[in-house]
Design a protein around this motif. Structure first.
Motif, PDB file in Angstrom:
ATOM      1  N   ARG A 154      53.179  29.991  35.502  1.00 46.05           N
ATOM      2  CA  ARG A 154      53.791  30.984  36.386  1.00 46.05           C
ATOM      3  C   ARG A 154      55.146  30.526  36.908  1.00 46.05           C
ATOM      4  NH1 ARG A 154      50.364  33.248  41.077  1.00 46.05           N
ATOM      5  NH2 ARG A 154      51.977  34.861  40.989  1.00 46.05           N
ATOM      6  N   ASP A 198      53.499  38.551  35.040  1.00 44.84           N
ATOM      7  CA  ASP A 198      52.840  37.759  36.084  1.00 44.84           C
ATOM      8  C   ASP A 198      51.329  37.989  36.046  1.00 44.84           C
ATOM      9  OD1 ASP A 198      52.672  36.017  38.168  1.00 44.84           O
ATOM     10  OD2 ASP A 198      53.638  37.306  39.653  1.00 44.84           O
ATOM     11  N   SER A 203      48.320  35.316  35.375  1.00 41.67           N
ATOM     12  CA  SER A 203      47.587  35.029  36.617  1.00 41.67           C
ATOM     13  C   SER A 203      46.351  35.904  36.741  1.00 41.67           C
ATOM     14  CB  SER A 203      48.502  35.270  37.824  1.00 41.67           C
ATOM     15  OG  SER A 203      49.780  34.738  37.627  1.00 41.67           O
TER      16      SER A 203
END
Length: 468
Positions: A162, A196, A200
């Motif tokens: 990330r 993202d 995640s």
């Protein structure tokens, strides 16, 4: 799971913001030059909503004999739109009150095959658009974003780093920090958000707080809605501690209640926000429709409740669109009406033919499969013409070819010519040829797609005739 509460004051603030950000519609213009498309219809399309991705026509016009067109329409918010000419299409972001001018290389639309279902890129150049040049900015950013993904695919999607996404987001935000265009800034934010999310997947509450919490729903921003759809994909069927399958089953299959279902979803702390919760409900019902654990008529009933009672106009529209998309051309629904010219020049409406059931076919003269079915239709027509209305609609570009074909074959049933009726193609979802539809004498779909003459259509004829 981390809990995010939204008190009544936060909700009221968001509601007030949503009301005051709904601007009045402003006249907007698109004009241009498209050589090779003279006398053809150009359609400006956009999404009615981005849960069903139903397209609607904003404006349409016949391009003049010199290849020029001029579209004027009212627009409230920045949207993504599409300029469609026959099987050509090109995307264009447009802002309220803007004037856009485009030019295009010469297009070739002489192909009699008319592949409606194979969209080709309409290569346009935007020579005039409002500052700061939204289309240019988005194109530039998309190029940068695609390069970032190509260079860091393994690190982002496999190793889930990330930190790379955070660094890229910071770099991009800095690069475009002086661009005062809300649509563009949100476009950047939520396109990066999709990556993202992929990196995640185990931190969804954290992402919810970053991208949804206390934020307005951006129904017309393509990247916001793309992220929303990814984030809440199959959300209702996911096994969570808050929403059980038993609760869903009770709300849908037994209570058949919108209120019961919203109460069930409200148990999840991510769905305390009323607007988000109802939008997730709509997306979820669309996904559950083909789940054998839930009865389809009850799902439609709940969607009707939303379409009639929701306090959010966007959701009422989405609910109506979902119902249309799920029930379109299904048995028992009303067949789409049309009015076309016969080969003799007479105007014929489909509804005028409901004195008997209708066997409707869509064909072209260039398809061997279509011509083979027409030969077999002759025998069917001779035996059932007193009980069934046979209607064939030609989708060729050239009506003279059609007239010559029918005259040479000596076919006697009713033939109509579609011309450039785009709505008919859309209404009957015509993507392959030939297409057959069987309609009862009440104007309701009996079979779609119907069996061809080469198949067991006679059993359907007999079943329909026996029901009269």
């Amino acid at each position: 799971m981390q809990i995010f509460f939204m008190n009544k004051y936060n909700f009221i603030l968001i509601l007030i913001l949503s009301i005051f950000t709904r601007a009045e519609a402003i006249e907007t213009t698109i004009k241009g030059f498209i050589p090779g498309a003279e006398n053809l219809e150009i359609r400006l399309m956009t999404y009615s909503d981005q849960i069903t991705y139903t397209k609607e026509i904003l404006e349409r016009e016949i391009i003049d004999t010199n290849g020029y067109f001029f579209l004027t329409f009212d627009l409230k918010e920045t949207i993504v739109s599409y300029l469609d000419i026959e099987f050509y299409s090109s995307g264009l972001f447009i802002e309220p009150g803007g004037t856009y001018e485009i030019v295009c290389d010469s297009v070739s639309i002489t192909n009699q095959y008319r592949p409606f279902y194979q969209k080709q890129e309409l290569a346009i150049e935007i020579i005039v658009e409002p500052e700061p040049g939204l289309n240019k900015l988005i194109s530039e950013f998309n190029s940068s974003f695609n390069n970032f993904i190509l260079e860091n695919f393994d690190a982002v999607y496999k190793k889930r780093k990330r930190s790379l996404i955070t660094s890229y987001e910071k770099e991009i935000k800095q690069k475009y920090s002086t661009v005062e265009n809300e649509y563009f800034q949100n476009y950047i934010t939520y396109k990066i958000a999709s990556v993202d999310l992929a990196a995640s997947s185990t931190k969804k509450p954290e992402l919810f707080k970053k991208y949804f919490y206390k934020k307005r729903v951006l129904y017309n921003n393509t990247e916001y809605m793309n992220f929303f759809n990814q984030y809440f994909e199959q959300f209702l069927t996911a096994q969570t501690k808050s929403i059980s399958r038993a609760d869903l089953n009770a709300a849908i299959n037994y209570q058949k209640s919108y209120t019961a279902l919203t109460d069930t979803l409200g148990k999840d702390t991510l769905l305390r926000h009323e607007v988000i919760r109802e939008l997730v409900l709509l997306k979820g019902l669309k996904e559950l429709y083909y789940n054998p654990d839930y009865w389809q008529p009850y799902i439609i009933d709940i969607l009707k409740q939303v379409s009639e009672s929701s306090k959010f106009p966007e959701h009422r529209l989405i609910a109506r669109n979902i119902i249309k998309s799920l029930t379109k051309l299904k048995k028992g629904t009303t067949s789409p009406e049309f009015k076309l010219l016969s080969l003799q020049g007479d105007s014929v409406s489909l509804s005028d033919l409901y004195d008997k059931p209708v066997y409707l076919s869509f064909i072209t003269t260039w398809s061997y499969g279509c011509l083979a079915e027409m030969k077999l239709m002759t025998d069917l027509y001779s035996r059932y013409k007193g009980q069934i209305n046979f209607i064939t609609v030609f989708l060729d570009n050239n009506i003279d070819i059609v007239k010559k074909y029918v005259k040479e074959k000596g076919y006697e049933w009713t033939f109509l010519y579609n011309g450039n009726d785009y709505d008919l193609l859309k209404d009957y979802d015509i993507k392959t040829f030939p297409l057959f539809v069987l309609i009862n004498n009440k104007g309701e779909i009996f079979q779609y797609p119907a069996y061809k003459p080469s198949e067991i259509i006679e059993s359907s004829f007999k079943s329909l005739i026996d029901r009269k």
